[in-house]
Design an enzyme around this catalytic site. Structure first.
Site, short mmCIF file in Angstrom:
data_model
loop_
_atom_site.label_atom_id
_atom_site.label_comp_id
_atom_site.label_asym_id
_atom_site.label_seq_id
_atom_site.Cartn_x
_atom_site.Cartn_y
_atom_site.Cartn_z
N GLN A 129 -12.21 1.02 -18.53
CA GLN A 129 -12.24 2.30 -19.25
C GLN A 129 -12.34 3.47 -18.27
OE1 GLN A 129 -14.31 -0.22 -19.64
NE2 GLN A 129 -16.47 0.39 -19.67
N ASP A 139 -18.69 -1.65 9.89
CA ASP A 139 -19.01 -1.47 8.46
C ASP A 139 -19.66 -0.12 8.21
OD1 ASP A 139 -18.09 -3.93 7.69
OD2 ASP A 139 -20.04 -4.93 7.78
N GLN A 145 -20.70 -11.70 7.20
CA GLN A 145 -19.68 -11.71 6.15
C GLN A 145 -20.06 -12.67 5.03
OE1 GLN A 145 -17.08 -9.56 5.92
NE2 GLN A 145 -18.26 -8.75 7.64
N HIS A 165 -21.95 -11.56 1.89
CA HIS A 165 -21.35 -10.65 0.92
C HIS A 165 -21.10 -11.32 -0.42
CE1 HIS A 165 -20.55 -6.71 2.51
NE2 HIS A 165 -20.08 -7.18 3.64
N HIS A 184 29.66 11.87 -6.29
CA HIS A 184 29.04 12.03 -4.97
C HIS A 184 30.04 12.71 -4.01
CE1 HIS A 184 25.88 9.42 -6.40
NE2 HIS A 184 25.27 9.40 -5.23
N GLU A 204 -9.26 -10.03 8.15
CA GLU A 204 -9.69 -8.66 7.90
C GLU A 204 -10.45 -8.13 9.13
OE1 GLU A 204 -12.71 -8.54 4.93
OE2 GLU A 204 -12.49 -6.38 4.56
N HIS A 205 -11.43 -8.91 9.60
CA HIS A 205 -12.22 -8.54 10.78
C HIS A 205 -12.05 -9.60 11.85
CE1 HIS A 205 -14.66 -7.12 7.22
NE2 HIS A 205 -14.56 -5.99 7.88
#
Lengths: 430, 430
Positions: B191, B361, B259, B262, B420, B327-328
């Site tokens: 929402q 980070d 990591q 997380h 064209h 990612e890292h």
């Protein structure tokens, strides 16, 4: 008839909002069909691709004939008439030199604390280029997609182009040859996208897929996104022309029709501050329409989606143009730089009376793959940046780590991430 | 136990391929539910948002209380302890100065023919920033998303953050205050994404939506894409550490766990050429796990998705790292620059023994929003470029048009696009 909107009218805002909200293209629900095709190609590789090509393209292939041999590509180039070859070469050279300026520069520096930071750009390893078949099989699109990838340093470009009943546009092969495409496969549709994304016995998978296509191709790109990168999903073409009364109505009419002839869903819009010119341009469109081989397409586009917007003053034009956020924007006025400075949403802007948008389609040097459907509010045309990716670089020594440790550990603490804090603290005895 | 892979083993390639293909996260099918929510918000605006917030967040709002008042935001900043405030300020200043270097430069030039070309960058007009509620409501993420937008010149940043049973993380408000977020709404889920994309009576629509969220938020972003721009859809976090035997196993274990803590779907991978070190690091992980408040999460991640890859020589590491495309990526070796030069697929690279990923980070200055799930092969971390768009500029005079007309008209001819050709020909009497 095209819509006529006048900013001075009381209902302008309501009508303009409705105009902006119009959907020009049906979005057929092909998600299920595409999902099955992708699953089939993943499971059965070449077998599935060959069966689907027989079914959809009426073309019987074998693993040996899926790929177009180098000799066939060279022959297509050799058979291209001199004049066409030169036109392609002019386009290719201009696209290449303009795009070379887009190559991002690496940045590596040391800040005041002695921390080394950097941004490093590297090319995407391999790219799949989809080229539609049939009448929308444009050699110019091959150049516009392949040349930026080459400039970026992509090592492998694999092209897929459907060959309905075996027919391939030889100019598409010629353009691919000129641009340095490495592999060409005579397959199309969702099965081609799946083969490029997941690979088969004869087609090695790629890392990113670009290029236009029909609803199946677009949906297949959406579904393989994540496994591979994709470019934007292009909608039907658009042109917005802002023209004062000093223009030849025939020139502007020709420009409006150059988009309209692409597709019944294309859109051509004229903004002018001169009611007489608006009428003259509309009349010129009507005259020229009758002479066009693609009259039916252009007329459908112009009468269904076309619009003429009459502004009380040209000072009203930039705000309207920013809301339209057109793919192509012509500023056909005496002093276009003033308008240019006030407009920020457009894929490409063509300045002055002698820059018809069509130059940008072919030989201007800039890319003709541009954001459609108002997406110029948040996205850009295809460029070298679409074929590279950036890696952040960070390098600290013991001193720098000691300096930054307290702040990092405090943030880890308030975020409740103890292992984060420990990986810093353990190195600085905190 | 984490997987153990050894490049010298005969089955390495098979096992490594299977490891790369693992899906770490279930993708619940929430498309239907999200579609209804978006349709409801489009149809009923504030009313729908308020009802859905009562239903999902157990929070009764009115149109007057949807937005967090400025006084509440300022109070959150004022109530932030000095030490935390300083840590946030350090982070904000470093992120800002690093990202300022990413601002792309406009390019306008005249080529040999006298054609003027250009690329002009402008900021996206408005941005919606989604911030998750609950334990994943991180002030550092607010900075990482909002600061690049501010640096890009975005004029309006509207933040949405769910306030389950009325609770908002005051540090999220404080970070938003520091970063210069313009509006904050206490709503979340699909929402909130719908309200930002389409607008309601009290929330003006935005042009682009960024920020992490749960499956509903991710699906809502997918569905509103096109109407607005979106950033990447982030998957669970990953770290790859390439470490030689010269490291303290406890340091590397701490990094792997930073990591893992997380998310049970997070992934930590160690590549080393030293079997003894691999064992020591694994033992250190086990020891440290037992001391972690988030032990259950970190253990689930490490035991389900963790891996230790033993290479015969460090020269094998770059190719493996490029296939993982983490990612890292930490290069915990004596001379990291050599490895750096050989690796191209990674969101961010951390060099040497004193650059734990956690610095990135929070306070390194580079962005912590980075490509996950191997997408570093084709995409980049969040940057100023995500908040700007490029417009191509082309300007010809009569001479330049005359020079380029033949090539443009030839390509229009072979592509069968008569209008064209005419829009060029009519201007040069061809």
């Amino acid at each position: 008839m095209p819509q006529r909107l006048t900013t001075a009218d009381a209902d302008f805002e309501t009508r303009f909002e409705a105009f902006l909200a119009e959907k020009r293209e049906a979005e057929p629900d092909v998600a299920g069909a595409v999902r099955s095709i992708i699953a089939d190609v993943r499971a059965r590789g070449d077998k599935a691709v060959i069966e689907l090509t027989e079914k959809f393209d009426a073309l019987a292939l074998t693993p040996e004939t899926v790929r177009v041999p180098a000799a066939e590509i060279e022959a297509a180039w050799a058979a291209t008439p001199e004049k066409t070859r030169e036109a392609l070469q002019t386009a290719e050279a201009r696209i290449r030199s303009h795009h070379a300026r887009q190559l991002p520069k690496d940045d590596r520096y040391t800040d005041g604390l002695g921390v080394e930071l950097g941004s490093r750009w590297t090319a995407v390893e391999s790219v799949g280029l989809y080229v539609p078949g049939g009448t929308a099989s444009y050699p110019s699109s091959v150049l516009m997609n392949a040349v930026p990838a080459k400039v970026a340093g992509v090592k492998r470009i694999a092209m897929a182009v459907p060959a309905r009943a075996g027919e391939l546009n030889p100019l598409v092969l010629a353009a691919a040859h000129l641009a340095g495409v490495d592999e060409i496969y005579r397959i199309g549709g969702a099965q081609a996208v799946a083969a490029l994304a997941y690979g088969t016995e004869t087609i090695a998978p790629v890392v990113k897929i670009v290029g236009p296509g029909n609803a199946y191709v677009a949906e297949a790109k959406r579904q393989v996104f994540g496994r591979v990168g994709i470019d934007m999903i292009a909608g039907p073409s658009e042109i917005l022309v802002i023209a004062d009364g000093g223009n030849d109505p025939d020139w502007i009419a020709a420009d409006l029709l150059s988009q309209a002839e692409h597709d019944p869903s294309a859109q051509s819009i004229l903004i002018t501050d001169d009611a007489g010119f608006a009428e003259a341009a509309e009349a010129a469109v009507e005259r020229q329409l009758k002479q066009l081989p693609r009259e039916a397409t252009a007329r459908a586009s112009w009468e269904t989606h076309g619009a003429v917007i009459l502004v009380s003053s040209m000072t009203e034009a930039p705000a309207i143009a920013d809301r339209i956020a057109a793919e192509h924007l012509e500023l056909a006025v005496e002093e276009p730089e003033g308008l240019l400075a006030k407009i920020s949403n457009a894929g490409a802007i063509f300045l002055g009376r002698h820059t018809p948008e069509v130059i940008g389609d072919y030989v201007g040097g800039s890319n003709h793959v541009l954001p459609t459907s108002r997406s110029a509010r948040f996205s850009s045309g295809l460029s070298v940046l679409d074929f590279v990716k950036r890696t952040s670089i960070l390098k600290l020594g013991p001193e720098q780590l000691k300096a930054l440790a307290p702040a990092a550990m405090e943030l880890a603490r308030v975020e409740g991430l103890d292992a984060h804090g420990r990986s810093v603290g353990i190195r600085v005895n905190l």
